[in-house]
Every structure is written in C-alpha cells, then in structure tokens.
Scaffold this motif. Sequence first.
Motif, PDB file in Angstrom:
ATOM      1  N   ARG A   1       0.836  -1.220   0.000  1.00 25.85           N
ATOM      2  CA  ARG A   1       0.000   0.000   0.000  1.00 25.85           C
ATOM      3  C   ARG A   1       0.862   1.257   0.000  1.00 25.85           C
ATOM      4  NH1 ARG A   1      -2.619   3.368  -1.500  1.00 25.85           N
ATOM      5  NH2 ARG A   1      -4.152   4.521  -0.347  1.00 25.85           N
ATOM      6  N   ILE A   2       1.934   1.242   0.798  1.00 22.53           N
ATOM      7  CA  ILE A   2       2.834   2.401   0.841  1.00 22.53           C
ATOM      8  C   ILE A   2       3.504   2.593  -0.507  1.00 22.53           C
ATOM      9  CG2 ILE A   2       4.917   3.378   1.889  1.00 22.53           C
ATOM     10  CD1 ILE A   2       4.132   1.831   4.476  1.00 22.53           C
ATOM     11  N   LEU A   3       3.984   1.509  -1.093  1.00 21.87           N
ATOM     12  CA  LEU A   3       4.643   1.594  -2.391  1.00 21.87           C
ATOM     13  C   LEU A   3       3.673   2.107  -3.454  1.00 21.87           C
ATOM     14  CD1 LEU A   3       7.220   1.051  -3.989  1.00 21.87           C
ATOM     15  CD2 LEU A   3       6.396  -1.279  -4.367  1.00 21.87           C
ATOM     16  N   ASP A   4       2.457   1.605  -3.443  1.00 23.85           N
ATOM     17  CA  ASP A   4       1.449   2.066  -4.403  1.00 23.85           C
ATOM     18  C   ASP A   4       1.154   3.550  -4.217  1.00 23.85           C
ATOM     19  OD1 ASP A   4      -0.598   1.416  -6.478  1.00 23.85           O
ATOM     20  OD2 ASP A   4      -1.936   2.115  -4.885  1.00 23.85           O
ATOM     21  N   GLU A   5       1.045   3.994  -2.976  1.00 25.82           N
ATOM     22  CA  GLU A   5       0.773   5.416  -2.708  1.00 25.82           C
ATOM     23  C   GLU A   5       1.935   6.288  -3.161  1.00 25.82           C
ATOM     24  OE1 GLU A   5      -1.742   8.464  -1.616  1.00 25.82           O
ATOM     25  OE2 GLU A   5      -2.194   6.330  -1.626  1.00 25.82           O
ATOM     26  N   ALA A   6       3.158   5.814  -2.966  1.00 21.27           N
ATOM     27  CA  ALA A   6       4.333   6.566  -3.416  1.00 21.27           C
ATOM     28  C   ALA A   6       4.266   6.802  -4.919  1.00 21.27           C
ATOM     29  CB  ALA A   6       5.620   5.826  -3.048  1.00 21.27           C
TER      30      ALA A   6
ATOM     31  N   ASP B   1       5.310  12.007  -3.483  1.00 21.85           N
ATOM     32  CA  ASP B   1       5.017  13.059  -2.507  1.00 21.85           C
ATOM     33  C   ASP B   1       5.385  12.557  -1.106  1.00 21.85           C
ATOM     34  OD1 ASP B   1       3.942  14.896  -0.718  1.00 21.85           O
ATOM     35  OD2 ASP B   1       2.099  15.181  -1.866  1.00 21.85           O
ATOM     36  N   ILE B   2       6.554  12.955  -0.635  1.00 18.07           N
ATOM     37  CA  ILE B   2       7.059  12.457   0.640  1.00 18.07           C
ATOM     38  C   ILE B   2       6.177  12.857   1.812  1.00 18.07           C
ATOM     39  CG2 ILE B   2       8.640  14.383   1.070  1.00 18.07           C
ATOM     40  CD1 ILE B   2      10.628  12.242   2.158  1.00 18.07           C
ATOM     41  N   ARG B   3       5.649  14.058   1.777  1.00 19.18           N
ATOM     42  CA  ARG B   3       4.791  14.528   2.872  1.00 19.18           C
ATOM     43  C   ARG B   3       3.530  13.669   2.976  1.00 19.18           C
ATOM     44  NH1 ARG B   3       5.458  16.829   7.568  1.00 19.18           N
ATOM     45  NH2 ARG B   3       3.510  17.698   8.270  1.00 19.18           N
TER      46      ARG B   3
ATOM     47  N   GLY C   1      12.405   6.590   6.230  1.00 15.81           N
ATOM     48  CA  GLY C   1      11.558   5.502   5.746  1.00 15.81           C
ATOM     49  C   GLY C   1      10.800   5.885   4.486  1.00 15.81           C
ATOM     50  N   ALA C   2      10.253   7.088   4.470  1.00 10.49           N
ATOM     51  CA  ALA C   2       9.517   7.551   3.288  1.00 10.49           C
ATOM     52  C   ALA C   2      10.450   7.679   2.090  1.00 10.49           C
ATOM     53  CB  ALA C   2       8.839   8.885   3.582  1.00 10.49           C
TER      54      ALA C   2
ATOM     55  N   ILE D   1      10.166   6.613  -1.897  1.00 10.55           N
ATOM     56  CA  ILE D   1      10.305   7.637  -2.928  1.00 10.55           C
ATOM     57  C   ILE D   1      11.390   7.247  -3.922  1.00 10.55           C
ATOM     58  CG2 ILE D   1      10.869  10.071  -3.361  1.00 10.55           C
ATOM     59  CD1 ILE D   1       8.116   9.510  -1.977  1.00 10.55           C
ATOM     60  N   ALA D   2      12.441   6.603  -3.436  1.00 10.53           N
ATOM     61  CA  ALA D   2      13.534   6.169  -4.318  1.00 10.53           C
ATOM     62  C   ALA D   2      13.033   5.205  -5.389  1.00 10.53           C
ATOM     63  CB  ALA D   2      14.650   5.525  -3.501  1.00 10.53           C
TER      64      ALA D   2
END
Length: 118
Positions: A73-78, A84-86, A98-99, A103-104
Amino acid sequence: VEQPDDAPVRLPLAPAVRTRLTNWLDYRQATWPHTANPHLFIHVRNAITTRPVTIWWIRHQLGIAGQQIRLDRILDEAHATGGDIRQLIDLFGLSVAGANRYIATVTTVRSSPTPASR
C-alpha cells in the motif's frame, strides 16, 4: 492545514475497496452486534475481548501477511502521488528516512528506460 492529534484520519478508498469494507462491516455488525472489540478484524474467539486478532489469523484469512499488505500500500501510494514524501509521512506515519526509501523506487522507475527507448 494541521489537524489535532485526536482528529480522525481520512483515507481515500477506491470504490471496490469501499464496497468490500462496507460488506465486512455489515457482516461484523450482524454477527457481533454487542461486541466491545474496537478492532476492524474480529472473530468468534476475540469478539468477547478487546484484543486484536493474531498475525496468524490475518495471514490465514487473507493469504498474505498484514505487513506485506502495508508495504504494498505504501509503495502504491508513493507511485500514485508521484513521490510526494509529505503524503507518505502523514498517511502512514513514516519517518523521513523511511519515506525516502519508497520515494527512491518512484525515481528509479521514472529513470528506467522504457521498452520503446531501448
């Protein structure tokens, strides 16, 4: 705009996810209408307690570990937010470091050659 710490977090959900979640919550309410358990997932053994289900139960029911779902889920949102790091920090409670790991992956995908350009 900053929200107070006790403000509810609002997460946008895709229509299919919203439908499945609504179905589960309806089932949960019909099956255990008087439970005091505040957790999203409950079953016959923990409905009379306030304990969460176990990691084993989640893996057994969903066929995948809860942590793997969170990482996906985090990867998909990135990728959906264009890195968007914020957004990642606010939505998932990540540290900046971690974010940045997520983002990378966005910048790596963007800079990778496409099949047409090879």
